[in-house]
Structure formats: structure tokens, C-alpha cells
Design a protein around this motif. Structure first.
Motif, PDB file in Angstrom:
ATOM      1  N   ASP A 116       0.823  -1.217   0.000  1.00 54.33           N
ATOM      2  CA  ASP A 116       0.000   0.000   0.000  1.00 54.33           C
ATOM      3  C   ASP A 116       0.855   1.265   0.000  1.00 54.33           C
ATOM      4  O   ASP A 116       1.800   1.393   0.782  1.00 54.33           O
ATOM      5  CB  ASP A 116      -0.887   0.039   1.245  1.00 54.33           C
ATOM      6  N   ASN A 139      -6.862   2.300   7.245  1.00 60.14           N
ATOM      7  CA  ASN A 139      -5.557   1.960   7.822  1.00 60.14           C
ATOM      8  C   ASN A 139      -4.569   3.125   7.786  1.00 60.14           C
ATOM      9  O   ASN A 139      -3.423   2.974   8.213  1.00 60.14           O
ATOM     10  CB  ASN A 139      -4.936   0.764   7.092  1.00 60.14           C
ATOM     11  N   HIS A 142      -2.097   3.855  10.527  1.00 57.76           N
ATOM     12  CA  HIS A 142      -1.098   2.832  10.812  1.00 57.76           C
ATOM     13  C   HIS A 142       0.067   2.846   9.818  1.00 57.76           C
ATOM     14  O   HIS A 142       1.045   2.132   9.999  1.00 57.76           O
ATOM     15  CB  HIS A 142      -1.747   1.449  10.812  1.00 57.76           C
ATOM     16  N   TYR A 143      -0.056   3.644   8.761  1.00 58.20           N
ATOM     17  CA  TYR A 143       1.012   3.730   7.776  1.00 58.20           C
ATOM     18  C   TYR A 143       2.077   4.724   8.257  1.00 58.20           C
ATOM     19  O   TYR A 143       1.827   5.533   9.143  1.00 58.20           O
ATOM     20  CB  TYR A 143       0.470   4.186   6.419  1.00 58.20           C
ATOM     21  N   LEU A 157       1.886   8.213   2.529  1.00 58.65           N
ATOM     22  CA  LEU A 157       1.899   7.268   3.638  1.00 58.65           C
ATOM     23  C   LEU A 157       1.965   5.858   3.055  1.00 58.65           C
ATOM     24  O   LEU A 157       1.406   5.603   1.983  1.00 58.65           O
ATOM     25  CB  LEU A 157       0.648   7.419   4.495  1.00 58.65           C
ATOM     26  N   THR A 158       2.622   4.958   3.756  1.00 62.92           N
ATOM     27  CA  THR A 158       2.847   3.645   3.155  1.00 62.92           C
ATOM     28  C   THR A 158       3.047   2.547   4.190  1.00 62.92           C
ATOM     29  O   THR A 158       3.370   2.814   5.347  1.00 62.92           O
ATOM     30  CB  THR A 158       4.079   3.699   2.229  1.00 62.92           C
ATOM     31  N   ALA A 159       2.872   1.328   3.724  1.00 60.93           N
ATOM     32  CA  ALA A 159       3.173   0.159   4.550  1.00 60.93           C
ATOM     33  C   ALA A 159       4.585  -0.341   4.267  1.00 60.93           C
ATOM     34  O   ALA A 159       5.095  -1.194   4.981  1.00 60.93           O
ATOM     35  CB  ALA A 159       2.162  -0.953   4.259  1.00 60.93           C
ATOM     36  N   ARG A 185      -2.733   0.043  -4.392  1.00 61.42           N
ATOM     37  CA  ARG A 185      -3.318  -0.921  -3.445  1.00 61.42           C
ATOM     38  C   ARG A 185      -3.649  -2.191  -4.198  1.00 61.42           C
ATOM     39  O   ARG A 185      -4.256  -2.149  -5.268  1.00 61.42           O
ATOM     40  CB  ARG A 185      -4.595  -0.385  -2.807  1.00 61.42           C
TER      41      ARG A 185
END
Length: 217
Positions: A116, A139, A142-143, A157-159, A185
Motif C-alpha cells: 500500500d 488503515n 497505521h502507515y 503514507l505507506t506500509a 493498493r
């Protein structure tokens, strides 16, 4: 008598608004149709069934993008630069509670599922509570922000920071497109933009997601 007059006045106002919206959508549809013809893509005008695109729209919906087949209109689909693409309008998703504008979406299918990455425009970063985008991606909190982000990349923002830096490289140097909102995604790269639906903006939107898809190969 005053209440009756107020009732009819409100009905007339609503009718005029619907008529004005229809005129705008008609002009928009002509531009979208022209863009589709230019790229050899299929265009489904408003009010027509979008059966051929329903599976892809459903897949985008599952990722958080407001792509319900019963709401999408002016749907464009096909292959661009060898990449499967999809575009649509969703007039049901308002830009802001006090704004009549809405988003237009373009998406490109990726060859495999990617981590993501959510890149919000500077406006969305400043008005996170006023844009529905925050709700599309639950989410987000949380990134992590993109490490070493420039001023134009602070909304990323990223995972997976490593992959995000790689993806952002596809967007740098694209002029105005650099400030558009986009996401990677699952199997899709998608951009959403409340700007006017012009031929040039359509080219920018599809060019952006195609560049992202090419970067993710």
C-alpha cells in the motif's frame, strides 16, 4: 400560503439544479467520449449498464475506492500503453460537505499485488477532516510517512517505505500531475481528482496511473 410558496420555490430550485447538472454531465460525457475514442477505449455514457466493467469496479470497491457499479458513470475501459485501465465518475461522492464538486477516477491494473502507498494531495493533507478520502483508507493512521519526503511528497503514507520511494519515482517530474492524489493498493494504481474533466486532465490522470503501473512491473 407562505409555506406553499416556499415549497414550490424549493421544488423549482431542485429542478433547476438537476437540469444544470444534466447539462454539465452531458458536456463532460462528450469530452470523456472523445478521450476514449482518442485512446481506442470503450466509453459507457451515464445511464447505461456497466456490466463489462462491474468486476473491476467491484475489485476497486473492495480496496476502499468508491467504485460501486450502480454509482459509476461515464465509465471508460480498455488497454492504454499495453496496460488495462479503467476510469469513471462518481457524482455521489462529494469533495466537501459544503462543496458541490465531486471526484473523477482513473485506475490501471498492476501485474501483481503491491504494498500500500497512499499519496494525498496537499489540499487533502490540510483538510483531512473535510475530504472523504480519509474514510476510504481506514488503515491510514497505521502507515508511516515517506522517509526524506520533499514538500510535495509529505502526503505520502505507506506500509513499505522502500517500495513507496520506488513508486514515487514514477510521479516526479510530471508537472501538475505531481500534486494529484493517488494510491497503489492490491492490483491497482488509482488516482482521484476533483478538477474539471477536460481532455488534458484526462490525459494527465490516465498518464499518471499508467506510469505507476509501468513502475510496478
Amino acid at each position: 400560503m407562505g409555506l406553499l410558496s416556499e415549497f414550490f420555490s424549493e421544488m423549482l430550485s431542485r429542478a433547476m439544479t438537476r437540469k444544470a447538472d444534466a447539462v454539465v454531465m452531458s458536456a463532460q460525457s462528450r469530452r470523456v467520449q472523445r478521450f476514449a475514442a482518442e485512446g481506442g477505449l470503450h466509453h459507457t455514457p451515464p445511464g447505461r449498464p456497466v456490466g463489462h466493467a462491474a468486476p473491476a469496479l467491484g475489485e476497486l470497491c473492495a480496496l476502499g475506492v468508491p467504485a460501486a457499479p450502480e454509482q459509476a458513470c461515464d465509465v471508460v475501459g480498455g488497454t492504454l500503453r499495453g496496460i488495462p485501465v479503467l476510469g469513471f465518475d462518481n457524482p455521489h461522492v462529494k469533495l466537501h460537505a459544503l462543496d458541490g464538486g465531486h471526484f473523477w477516477f482513473a485506475a490501471a491494473r498492476l501485474p501483481y499485488a503491491c504494498p500500500d502507498v497512499i499519496a494525498r494531495s496537499p489540499w487533502e493533507v490540510r483538510h483531512a477532516k473535510g475530504t472523504p478520502v480519509t474514510g476510504w483508507f481506514p488503515n491510514l493512521p497505521h502507515y508511516v510517512p515517506l522517509p526524506g519526503a520533499s514538500s510535495g511528497e509529505r502526503g505520502v503514507l505507506t506500509a513499505d517505505p522502500g517500495f513507496a520511494a520506488h513508486a514515487v519515482g514514477a510521479v516526479r517530474g510530471r508537472g501538475r500531475s505531481y500534486r494529484m492524489s493517488w494510491a497503489v493498493r492490491g492490483h491497482w494504481a488509482v488516482t482521484w481528482d476533483p478538477g474539471p474533466v477536460t481532455l488534458e486532465r484526462l490525459r494527465q490522470r490516465f498518464g499518471l496511473v499508467c506510469d505507476l503501473a509501468a513502475r510496478c512491473r
